[in-house]
Design an enzyme around this catalytic site. Structure first.
Site, short mmCIF file in Angstrom:
data_model
loop_
_atom_site.label_atom_id
_atom_site.label_comp_id
_atom_site.label_asym_id
_atom_site.label_seq_id
_atom_site.Cartn_x
_atom_site.Cartn_y
_atom_site.Cartn_z
N GLU A 203 0.88 -1.17 0.15
CA GLU A 203 0.03 0.00 0.13
C GLU A 203 0.79 1.30 0.12
O GLU A 203 0.62 2.37 0.95
CB GLU A 203 -1.17 -0.06 1.37
CG GLU A 203 -2.07 -0.87 1.10
CD GLU A 203 -3.22 -0.92 2.19
OE1 GLU A 203 -2.90 -0.18 3.26
OE2 GLU A 203 -4.29 -1.27 1.92
N GLU A 277 -6.47 -7.69 -1.03
CA GLU A 277 -7.09 -7.97 0.47
C GLU A 277 -8.55 -7.79 0.48
O GLU A 277 -9.05 -6.58 0.66
CB GLU A 277 -6.18 -6.82 1.62
CG GLU A 277 -4.78 -7.11 1.77
CD GLU A 277 -4.24 -6.30 2.45
OE1 GLU A 277 -4.84 -5.68 3.41
OE2 GLU A 277 -2.85 -5.89 2.45
C1 GLA Z 1 -4.25 -2.72 4.89
C2 GLA Z 1 -2.77 -3.71 4.97
C3 GLA Z 1 -2.86 -4.72 5.68
C4 GLA Z 1 -3.79 -4.66 6.81
C5 GLA Z 1 -5.16 -4.17 6.41
C6 GLA Z 1 -6.12 -4.03 7.60
O1 GLA Z 1 -4.79 -3.33 3.88
O2 GLA Z 1 -2.14 -3.79 3.81
O3 GLA Z 1 -1.55 -5.11 6.15
O4 GLA Z 1 -3.20 -3.69 7.82
O5 GLA Z 1 -4.99 -2.90 6.09
O6 GLA Z 1 -6.27 -5.20 8.58
#
Ligand code: GLA
Length: 641
Positions: A203, A277
């Site tokens: 991210e 995700e």
């Molecule tokens: C983001 C991050 C993950 C985690 C999620 C929430 O997407 O990439 O590592 O922190 O949020 O659980």
């Protein structure tokens, strides 16, 4: 005698082509018959995961990633197989995992890839079950993990700029990747292994501090022999700045919004779409409620994602536990950071202890329609035990354990924990730090916002109160002569997401004042409570019997006797306030009566027949016993927004 080269010259062109053809065919035949199946994958005609059109292909055939995250570092090694088998039986074909740099390199240049951190063994296990792997090596992983997985010793450099091309950061990444990447290269698909893709950073679009950084990380992977497909992963807002040339962009979300998909399609037309995700639940913070995401809300979204021909990764498929002091903290939009709880149950399809949930069963039903063969039967459940309560049989004051710590530092000014001269000059990473100085009066103690994150304050070892982000001033009682002021400062977990990563130093990060005079001349003890320290405690001559009044903070010991082979259980501590539990030297994590979490997971494989040693470090208030239950209690629930 004529030499062979001369012979060759005398052959006609046709004959030469014929000979060459024979040679080539012969070579292929020999190759096929002398190499194992996995080695054959190395040949030019077997291709791994590709994203050349709107659908992934694997081995040139259309392929959909049905993935789920299980972090090997959050699940006792003895249970890796059980959890992965349960994943396979749910109809998933790919396991995804982050790699936590802070655990693999606890001190600069000291690497650990053993036991619980044996990543290669985890990859082999996945392969043995026929699961593909997408590896997310960071180096930043977010993941509700302390500092997003970055080692705290990076913060010894006061100019550190994490997740940028600042030379102090890139040099450290290079040195870590030199060790990590050579271990994973042989497990790539092209080498016969299960790893079909690698994620570049995590991210980065939501951080985006340095336009050269993503390129640096990508090259750091490529130059060390990574040849499989590269991906990036971002939420919708992050997509704009999170990509890097040569890597497929994927998206993260919980609720399916058609605009988000259109957006992904617009920035990356004619490419496979993947939800890297898909948040199956959510994490919890101390002092808040326990998040749940109803199966009836979740499963229709997954169904729709699949209907739209997208690939998916369930984050998490099985969350596990933030054992030890590994939890992160959340700060975005809050007046002060709030630490994450110990459990990482996440309301995921497999519970913290690996039990099936409604989500699991509904998903299995859904995923089964994406397989031509029937799914394997889900493995049978692991049993649990609710032991009788065990009685505390002795206690030890914290003040009587200080000689078991590293040599204390004498310093005119406060020093933050990362810059203490302990752990071979890597500083203290986690736990508590004790700052003591002499005062000559009572009055107003002001923390000047220098406490990270929470301090118990004592005068002559009598408890006075708590300082934290909210409470920054305390009245110290008047008294005669010189007295010792002690601040036991707890690092409650470093922020793992957002723009404040560079500010995550802990302990006392600046001056504190008494009656507007800055305090000087500290003695600083590092109490990181590593296994060596906990083991040394057991031999202390200062343990006191239960008949003597306990002193707080203190260590409380009990024995859990098991006559049969150990099973999973949960500890509950009604009547206790806040602290940490160690079983047979292993740190199970923090408990805190404010909740939401009320039980701590105790994996059966960490227990043994006979006496098991339980030590509780409690800050303020103890009950005379420790209780056990087979039912986890994560507290009052609230739906994820
Ligand atoms: C983001 C991050 C993950 C985690 C999620 C929430 O997407 O990439 O590592 O922190 O949020 O659980």
């Amino acid at each position: 005698m004529e030499s062979p080269s001369v012979l060759c010259v005398r052959l006609s062109l046709k004959q030469r082509y014929f000979l060459l053809l024979c040679f080539a065919v012969g070579a292929v035949v020999v190759y096929r018959f002398t190499r194992s199946r996995s080695e054959v994958r190395r040949s030019w005609h077997v291709v791994g995961l590709r994203a050349n059109s709107s659908q992934f292909t694997l081995e040139t055939k259309p392929f959909r990633i049905l993935g789920g995250s299980i972090h090997y570092f959050r699940v006792p090694r003895a249970y890796w197989l059980d959890r992965l088998q349960k994943m396979k039986a749910c109809g998933l074909n790919t396991v995804t995992t982050y790699v936590p740099w802070n655990l693999h390199e606890p001190e600069r240049g000291v690497f650990n890839f053993e036991d619980q951190l044996d990543l290669e063994a985890y990859l082999r296990l996945a392969a043995s079950l026929g699961l593909w792997v997408i590896l997310r090596p960071g180096p930043y992983i977010c993941a509700e993990w302390d500092l997003g997985g970055l080692p705290s010793w990076l913060l010894r450099d006061k100019n550190m700029r994490l997740r940028t091309t600042y030379p102090g950061f890139t040099a450290a990444v290079n040195s870590f990747f030199n060790q990590l990447i050579k271990k994973v290269v042989p497990h790539q698909y092209s080498r016969g292994g299960p790893v079909i893709a690698f994620q570049v950073e995590n991210e980065y679009g939501s951080y985006a501090r340095d336009k050269d950084y993503m390129h640096f990380i990508k090259e750091a992977l490529l130059s060390r022999g990574i040849t499989e497909l590269l991906l990036t992963s971002d939420n919708k807002e992050g997509l704009k700045l999170g990509g890097v040339k040569g890597a497929l962009q994927t998206i993260n979300f919980q609720k399916l919004n058609p605009d988000d998909i259109k957006h992904l399609d617009a920035i990356q037309p004619q490419k496979p779409k993947m939800v890297m995700e898909y948040w199956s639940g959510w994490f919890d913070l101390w002092g808040n409620l326990h998040h749940v995401y109803a199966a009836e809300d979740m499963v229709p979204v997954v169904t729709e994602i699949l209907k739209q021909d997208m690939s998916i990764n369930l984050y998490m498929f099985h969350g596990g536990t933030n054992f030890g002091f590994m939890n992160g903290a959340f700060a975005v939009g809050l007046p002060a950071p709030k630490p994450m709880v110990t459990s990482y149950d996440y309301d995921a399809p497999l519970s913290e202890a690996g039990d099936y949930t409604t989500k699991y069963h509904l998903l299995r039903n859904l995923f089964s329609s994406y397989h031509t063969q029937p799914l394997p039967e889900p493995p049978s459940l692991l049993e649990k035990s609710a032991h009788q309560p065990v009685v505390i049989h002795r206690h030890l004051s914290l003040w009587d354990t200080l000689h078991f710590t590293d040599k204390p530092l004498k310093s005119e000014r406060p020093v933050n924990m990362e810059n203490l001269p302990v752990n071979n000059k890597n500083g203290q990473s986690y736990g508590y730090t004790l700052y003591e100085t002499i005062i000559a009066s009572g009055g107003a103690l002001n923390s000047r916002d220098s406490i990270r994150d929470r301090a118990l304050v004592f005068v002559d070892r009598h408890f006075v109160g708590v300082l934290d982000y909210k409470i920054q001033e305390l009245a110290l009682p008047d008294g005669k002569g010189k007295r010792t002021l002690s601040l036991l400062v707890e690092n409650c977990g470093r922020v793992n997401y957002g723009k404040t990563l560079d500010e995550q130093r802990k302990g006392l990060v600046g001056d504190i004042e008494l009656n507007q005079q800055v305090l000087r001349d500290f003695i600083i003890h590092s109490l990181d409570m590593k296994p060596g320290f906990v083991n040394r405690l057991v031999n202390s001559a200062h343990w006191m019997s239960v008949h003597q009044r306990p002193s707080f903070p203190g260590f409380f010991q009990a024995k859990l006797y098991l006559s049969s082979s150990p099973k999973d259980t949960f500890i509950k501590l009604p009547g206790w306030n806040k602290g940490v539990v160690f079983i047979n030297g292993k740190n199970l994590g923090r408990y805190w009566s404010i909740g939401p979490q009320q039980t701590l997971y105790v994996p059966g494989p960490w227990l043994h027949r006979g006496d098991n040693q339980v030590i509780v470090f409690e800050e303020q208030e103890a009950d005379g016993k420790i209780q056990f239950t087979v039912t986890p209690d994560y507290g009052m629930t609230v739906d994820v927004e």
